[in-house]
Design an enzyme around this catalytic site. Sequence first.
Site, PDB file in Angstrom:
ATOM      1  N   GLU A   1      24.687  -9.733  13.968  1.00  0.00           N
ATOM      2  CA  GLU A   1      25.936 -10.327  13.487  1.00  0.00           C
ATOM      3  C   GLU A   1      27.106  -9.755  14.262  1.00  0.00           C
ATOM      4  O   GLU A   1      26.968  -8.746  14.972  1.00  0.00           O
ATOM      5  CB  GLU A   1      26.108 -10.073  11.987  1.00  0.00           C
TER       6      GLU A   1
ATOM      7  N   LYS B   1      18.400  -9.630   3.169  1.00  0.00           N
ATOM      8  CA  LYS B   1      19.688  -9.799   3.862  1.00  0.00           C
ATOM      9  C   LYS B   1      19.864 -11.229   4.360  1.00  0.00           C
ATOM     10  O   LYS B   1      20.959 -11.780   4.318  1.00  0.00           O
ATOM     11  CB  LYS B   1      19.762  -8.815   5.049  1.00  0.00           C
TER      12      LYS B   1
ATOM     13  N   ARG C   1      22.894  -3.786  -8.984  1.00  0.00           N
ATOM     14  CA  ARG C   1      22.735  -2.602  -9.843  1.00  0.00           C
ATOM     15  C   ARG C   1      24.103  -1.984 -10.065  1.00  0.00           C
ATOM     16  O   ARG C   1      25.089  -2.443  -9.514  1.00  0.00           O
ATOM     17  CB  ARG C   1      21.834  -1.585  -9.140  1.00  0.00           C
TER      18      ARG C   1
END
Lengths: 490, 535, 166
Positions: free
Chosen positions: A199, A116, A291
Amino acid sequence: MFDSILIANRGEIACRVIRTARRLGLRSIAVFHHEDRHAPHVALADVAVELHADVPTAAYLDIAQLLDVAKREGAQCIHPGYGFLSENAKFAEAVEQAGLAFVGPQSEVIRLMGDKIHSREFAVKAGVPVSPSVKQEGDLDSFVEQAAKIGFPLLIKAAAGGGGKGMSIVRSVGELAARARTAMGEAERYFADGRVYAERYIERPRHIEVQVMGDGQGNVVHLFERECSVQRRFQKIIEESPAPNLPRELRDRICKAAVELAASAKYRNAGTVEFILAPDGEFYFLEMNTRLQVEHPVTEMVCGVDLVEAQLRVAAGEGLPWKQSDLKQTGHAIECRICCEEPEHDFRPATGAARLLRLPEGDGVRFDGGIRQGQAITAAFDSMVGKLICHAATRLEACDGIVRALDEFVLLGVSNNIDYLGQVLRHAAFRDGQLHTGFIAEHAADLAQPPLDDTDRAALLIAAALGVDDFRRLAYETPEPHASIGAWRN
Amino acid sequence: MPRIQSTIQTGSAEFRRYYAHNRELARELREKQRMARFERPQKDIERLANQGKMMPRERIEKLLDPGTPFLEFSTLAANMAYDGEAPSASVITGIGIVQGREVIINANDSSIKGGAWYPLTVKKIVRVLDMAIENRMPVIHLCDSAGGFLPLQSELFPDKYMAGRMFRNQCVLSKMNVKQLSLVFGHCTAGGAYIPALSDYSVIVRGTGAVFLAGPPLVKAATGEIVTADELGGCDLHTQVSGTCDYPASTEEEAIAIGREIVSQWEHTPKWNLQRDAVEEPYYDPDELYGIIPNDIKRSFEMREVIARIVDGSRFHEYQPAYGTTLVCGYANIWGFKVGILANNGVLFNDSALKGAHFIELCNQNNTPLVFLQNITGYMVGREYEARGISKDGAKMIMAQVGSHVPKFTVMCHGSFGAGNYGMCGRAYDSRMLYSWPNHNIGIMGGEQAAKTLSEVKLRQLERRGQKVEQSELDRVYQETLEAYQHQMSSYYATSELWDDGILDPVDTRNALGVSISAALNAPLGQQGYGIFRF
Amino acid sequence: MALEYSFTLDGVEHGVSIAARQPELVLTVDGRAHQVAESGALNEECALLTVDGRRYQVWRTWEGNRIHLRIGNRSFSVGYEDAITAAQHHAGGDDTLRADMPGVVVAVNASAGAHVAAGDVLIVIESMKMQINIVAPREGTVETVHVAVNQTFDKGAQLISLHAEA
């Protein structure tokens, strides 16, 4: 093009990949754990090989066994599906080292996007907007001090995480330290990586994502956006494309940002760039999924493409099958995830057996499933057993179509969310496109099943009674004239 | 089949008078039935509740298939006996449906003197077991009885049709492959022990059910052994040790559930396949029966009007409509079942007796069950009729009736006097079921005739002895005889003595016959054949 | 008063019975009458049901003691017990397990107050050179253990009792 493929997955996505592979003339090789021996993907594939593991999911995570099967059965490529090893860089690496093609991105891109913190840094460098954030680099106190500067509410997430684990909303400075400590603990437990970051937390955010496809040389096209805001337990349950009430100009900017990110990474194969869209129109990079997504069918239906086919062609080195200008959105598609769970008990997973299964039919209705009648639904695997998709000319028609399909959907023997999804799709706020990730919580009261009225409850109990042989005999096999005379007493 | 054209004027003063009279009789009947069924001393109700027992009628309701009929027999048995101490003769009998099968219920009523057997109790049980034999119907015994009522033992124990006959009948049933199930809710003492012991299947409730030849007091008196009822003959002893009972149950509810499941294992034995047509409700309202039956035993009425309110669609195919008109004969359907009806429309003459005999033979030839609707004062008397052979013509009718192989059913609609009772299939003549209406009177002759005859006998007796006869004495004899007669002629006396299978509210006749005919079809038809007819 | 069949929906017991069969089927639910017609079936699993004039498509399947139904576009699960089991449950069965034959106690696995599941082996006895498991016939709490290890007992002896169910 390849002539054989191993699908390192199970359930609906294994079936989905096998279908395209067969259409393209590839021999399909399925793998399965003993628990899955009666699963549809085993029956559907040309070859099915059992993997051995004490824990069923471990079988599908066993790289050595998978590669062994691939070699033994002569597979030329491996499709990882989603989940399991699909975002495992080591697996991608091992596949390529074994001389097989990995139907997915380069292992280093997987590794980059799987982190991340690194992926956010990469996004910043690529000029993609990210929300203000602070990563935990030193001790807890300095992290807390820095994080507080973002302002509240804020969100703490695990650096290596996903699926809502190690995630926490903090609304005041007072609870920050404690929440951070909890998040670190969870992150350590779930991901063996205790790093977290904070965040900005956006109220009523929307989850907008962009499907991209790259050739690995820096050429990337997008297949427009998907709206995935309706979530429960931080997991999507309804996705659609196009996103409702999204100005075209904003949509284009989001798609452009996604393409730029993927191009900077020289992204290969199918991927999804996820964004948070704030009510003020600001959008921030969330993460990139390296993916095929669960919700890819809505894109396939509005764009009229087969993403699995495109994946195989790219993996086979045929390059991108389309130019950006080839891709258009036509109509509207909505997908519902059919999960065996109990919506009335906080969506806890349910187990049982699919005693009776009748799939809906109709124009524009598609069911990507990995379930068949009689199949046991155990706690061993994910609770999602399939996806119901409906494509129609307009969003409201697609809503109506999928509601009809949900009404027709019969899955008895295990609790599931079919009726709950119907409640969501009938809800006025959903039909208006008033979506945000807190939709389920906001409308919880409306979405609960209304209590049955007396006649409906009576009908239900009567239907149950008439399903009991003893009772049926009692109702229908009373001799005459006694049946006609009835409860007479002299 | 043509519909009977009623000529009843429902607005007439006579209709309204009769209607009011008979409605009152029906109300009285219902009230007597209600009291016999439900009025119990509070202490008895509490005693059962304290034992965790259901009232016997509750047990029956839980045993029967819901929404099906229960045809109860002889609710008012013993209503004029034992100072009214044994309502319904302490036992409930009837036909009901259990798991789709027609069964006979024999339920002790332990809310009356512990369910003790009075002489009429025994008579009622023997009768219902005879019915089970005649109609080959399974029996469910709901056992809860203290045994024979000792003060009256001489009237219930020794004779052929007394207590022993119950057990004899049980053996006969079993031999005929007619199933019996005992649900032992309470005590089965002495002879009562044989009811479960002779049943093919038995269930016993733990704690309250017990089966023994002698209860604890008698055992103590006989051998000095001190033992509780449960130790002596309780559930665990009989289901685990002695094997006298088959299934243990923790509660009455469970015993009933086990019993129902046992019945559901029983084969469906084929019934005699009597033609059954589509059912049509009577065209004329059965409620009008109340306005048709006169308020005086001596007044006659049109039997076709009664038939019209019992049979399907009020349709009737009349046989020999112009001959022997005091006996109405013909075919009709009751709940779809084809029957031959013989109904009195006056005294029986030679021609009516011959017509009746012939019609009975036709029904036998055609395998059609017979329904007798009695309102008969007898065969015509007098020199002229004797000369025409009324005795031998009446004998032909009786011979044909007794020789019948088809089932017979009798309803006592008004009067039943003299030999007419015989020809029209009275109690002695093996009707599968025989019912009375509340207005019904029965006797060897009418009350007034009897009183007159007896007072004349008295007068001649006194005259022979040379005694002077006071008119007041004659009046007293007349009055006493009349009162005694009227008492014994009443339907309540008749039903008290079990001369019938119960009094019916006339509007219930159609249903009662429907259930009865259906029951009779469980037995195969016998061989056709008669004795010698005297020509 | 009439016999009822017992069904459980969301933990609540409901009684269903039959009030009439002709001219139309009338069923009672908790004593209230409803007119019922089964107007045919699409197939073995799907019936068309009319209750008080409302039409329902009914999908139905069985699993153990549960009937799973989809009716009116909603799925439900209804519990059903046959009449005997239901009666035993209502009675709360104060089961005492007894010895079928004389023998000796080999092991006692439960003590008073222990919560046991149906099928749990409570006691092991040995009789005629055979070891026999005495298992819990239902879920419940042990009330009394009547025997101890190495104790001999006669046929019919009480071995262990479960508390009556509420």
